[in-house]
Design an enzyme around this catalytic site. Structure first.
Site, PDB file in Angstrom:
ATOM      1  CB  ALA A 233     -19.006  10.940 -14.286  1.00 12.57           C
ATOM      2  N   GLY A 234     -17.930   9.781 -17.510  1.00 14.39           N
ATOM      3  CA  GLY A 234     -18.411   9.689 -18.887  1.00 14.39           C
ATOM      4  C   GLY A 234     -18.615  11.029 -19.548  1.00 14.39           C
ATOM      5  CG  LEU A 235     -20.459  13.885 -17.827  1.00 15.85           C
ATOM      6  CD1 LEU A 235     -21.041  14.900 -16.852  1.00 15.85           C
ATOM      7  CD2 LEU A 235     -21.464  13.606 -18.945  1.00 15.85           C
ATOM      8  N   GLY A 236     -16.176  13.221 -20.107  1.00 17.18           N
ATOM      9  CA  GLY A 236     -14.919  13.681 -20.701  1.00 17.18           C
ATOM     10  C   GLY A 236     -14.150  14.658 -19.828  1.00 17.18           C
ATOM     11  CB  SER A 237     -13.895  15.289 -16.163  1.00 14.72           C
ATOM     12  OG  SER A 237     -13.271  14.132 -15.686  1.00 14.72           O
TER      13      SER A 237
ATOM     14  CB  ALA B 102     -10.935  14.627 -23.009  1.00 12.33           C
TER      15      ALA B 102
ATOM     16  CG  ASP C 153     -13.677  11.263 -24.329  1.00 10.00           C
ATOM     17  OD1 ASP C 153     -14.544  10.811 -25.091  1.00 10.00           O
ATOM     18  OD2 ASP C 153     -13.629  10.977 -23.111  1.00 10.00           O
TER      19      ASP C 153
HETATM   20  O1  PMV Z   1     -16.279   7.587 -20.158  1.00  8.27           O
HETATM   21  P1  PMV Z   1     -15.401   8.419 -20.991  1.00  8.27           P
HETATM   22  O2  PMV Z   1     -15.753   9.883 -20.977  1.00  8.27           O
HETATM   23  O3  PMV Z   1     -13.954   8.195 -20.670  1.00  8.27           O
HETATM   24  O4  PMV Z   1     -15.627   7.953 -22.515  1.00  8.27           O
HETATM   25  C1  PMV Z   1     -15.123   6.720 -22.971  1.00  8.27           C
HETATM   26  C2  PMV Z   1     -15.642   6.392 -24.335  1.00  8.27           C
HETATM   27  C3  PMV Z   1     -15.147   5.042 -24.855  1.00  8.27           C
HETATM   28  O5  PMV Z   1     -15.720   4.843 -26.144  1.00  8.27           O
HETATM   29  C4  PMV Z   1     -15.550   3.907 -23.951  1.00  8.27           C
HETATM   30  C5  PMV Z   1     -13.626   5.033 -24.983  1.00  8.27           C
HETATM   31  C6  PMV Z   1     -13.063   5.890 -26.106  1.00  8.27           C
HETATM   32  O6  PMV Z   1     -11.888   6.232 -26.013  1.00  8.27           O
HETATM   33  O7  PMV Z   1     -13.776   6.191 -27.082  1.00  8.27           O
END
Ligand code: PMV
Length: 324
Positions: free
Chosen positions: A107-111, A113, A155
């Site tokens: 969801a973009g919160l780096g779960s 990582a 991340d």
């Molecule tokens: O959505 P996430 O948490 O996987 O973040 C991705 C961020 C990107 O810039 C799209 C990819 C990256 O590795 O930086």
């Protein structure tokens, strides 16, 4: 019986996602929700893995058999176990590993990582390997590559070191804040696929090279300006820059209707700025504003069926405690 618990924060990218994969600067903030990994010694000569969020439990005589049994979607974990077996000659016997996360998945919160960093740190602390934070982050990066293809490394870095960072080409510096930044984080109810989103942008770059470089350059400039506004604690300008970054992400093709709808609700109701965070095409939206506005919006968006919460920043990064 020995036991170790490690925690690593999740993250939000304030400015610069996608462009950062292509060498441009980005700004990320570690958030107050964490993933955790507990490793304990058990009397039985075997290795156990408990994945709390997906309610899965695996048990095998040794790590090799566990690696074989784990489904592909847990490749990150098997990569980690194999790496420690090969490079540090660790034998995962008489061991139970429990992994859990407070973060929305994909969801973009780096779960991923944050789980990777917590797992590496738990192994580090349990086996007293004395790895530095940089080494923990590097190993987590190897695990991230298995899932995300060509991640920028932002991340694993922010989940390891915490705080707020300026990241570019695998180098980072901390950004000192004059006041704490709160973010309203809203889930679009759709998980996303980072690898797919990165591929989409790569294809756009191949077919529209000049336009794409222009967008990346503008995103990079916004990230640098955002860094200054963060230092000054100027939330209003920070919000305006987030709106500009959102427009550019739309041009890259990684936004969607739900993201736009959440942004619109946030801005109409007093937020200074609102944008997607992370890979996009689903995932989460972040909004900044006065504290009262954020708590009001939290209620409003929850009422409309969007899970959300107000997050503080995490100023520690990965940490572990040992219990005898
Ligand atoms: O959505 P996430 O948490 O996987 O973040 C991705 C961020 C990107 O810039 C799209 C990819 C990256 O590795 O930086």
């Amino acid at each position: 019986m020995n036991k170790v618990i490690a925690c690593a924060p999740g993250k939000s990218i304030l400015f610069g996602e996608h462009a950062v994969v292509h060498g441009y600067p980005a700004i990320a903030l570690a958030i107050s929700l964490v993933s955790s990994c507990e490793i304990e010694q058990i009397p039985e000569k075997r290795v156990e893995l408990c994945l709390k969020n997906s309610n899965k439990f695996y048990k095998q005589d040794n790590a090799e058999k566990l690696i074989e049994e784990l489904p592909k979607k847990y490749k990150q974990i098997s990569t980690c176990l194999r790496l420690f077996q090969q490079n540090y000659e660790l034998i995962f016997e008489n061991t139970k590993i429990t992994i859990a996360s407070q973060l929305f998945k994909s969801a973009g919160l780096g779960s991923s990582a944050s789980i990777a960093v917590a797992l590496v740190e738990a192994i580090n602390a349990f086996h007293e390997l004395n790895l530095t934070k940089s080494e923990v982050s590097d190993i987590a990066y190897e695990m991230e590559k298995v899932v995300h293809g060509t991640p920028s490394g932002i991340d694993n870095t922010i989940c390891t070191f915490g705080n707020v960072i300026h990241y570019q080409n695998k180098e980072f510096v901390f950004i000192p804040l004059s006041k704490e930044v709160k973010l309203l984080i809203t889930f679009t109810n759709a998980s996303h696929d980072t690898k797919r989103a990165i591929e989409k942008v790569r294809k756009f770059k191949m077919t529209h090279l000049e336009k794409c470089e222009e967008i990346f350059t503008q995103i990079g400039e916004i990230a640098l300006e955002g860094k200054q506004r963060l230092k000054e604690g100027d939330l209003q300008s920070l919000g305006e820059l987030m709106n500009e970054n959102q427009e550019l992400l739309e041009q890259l093709g990684v936004s969607n209707k739900i993201i736009s709808k959440i942004n619109e609700i946030a801005l109409k109701n007093g937020a200074f700025g609102s944008k997607l965070t992370g890979a996009g095409l689903g995932g989460c939206v972040i909004s900044v504003g006065e504290d009262d506005t954020l708590y009001y919006l939290e209620k409003l968006l929850k009422g409309k069926g969007f899970p959300c919460f107000v997050a503080n920043s995490d100023n520690v990064g990965v940490r572990s405690v040992k219990k005898e």
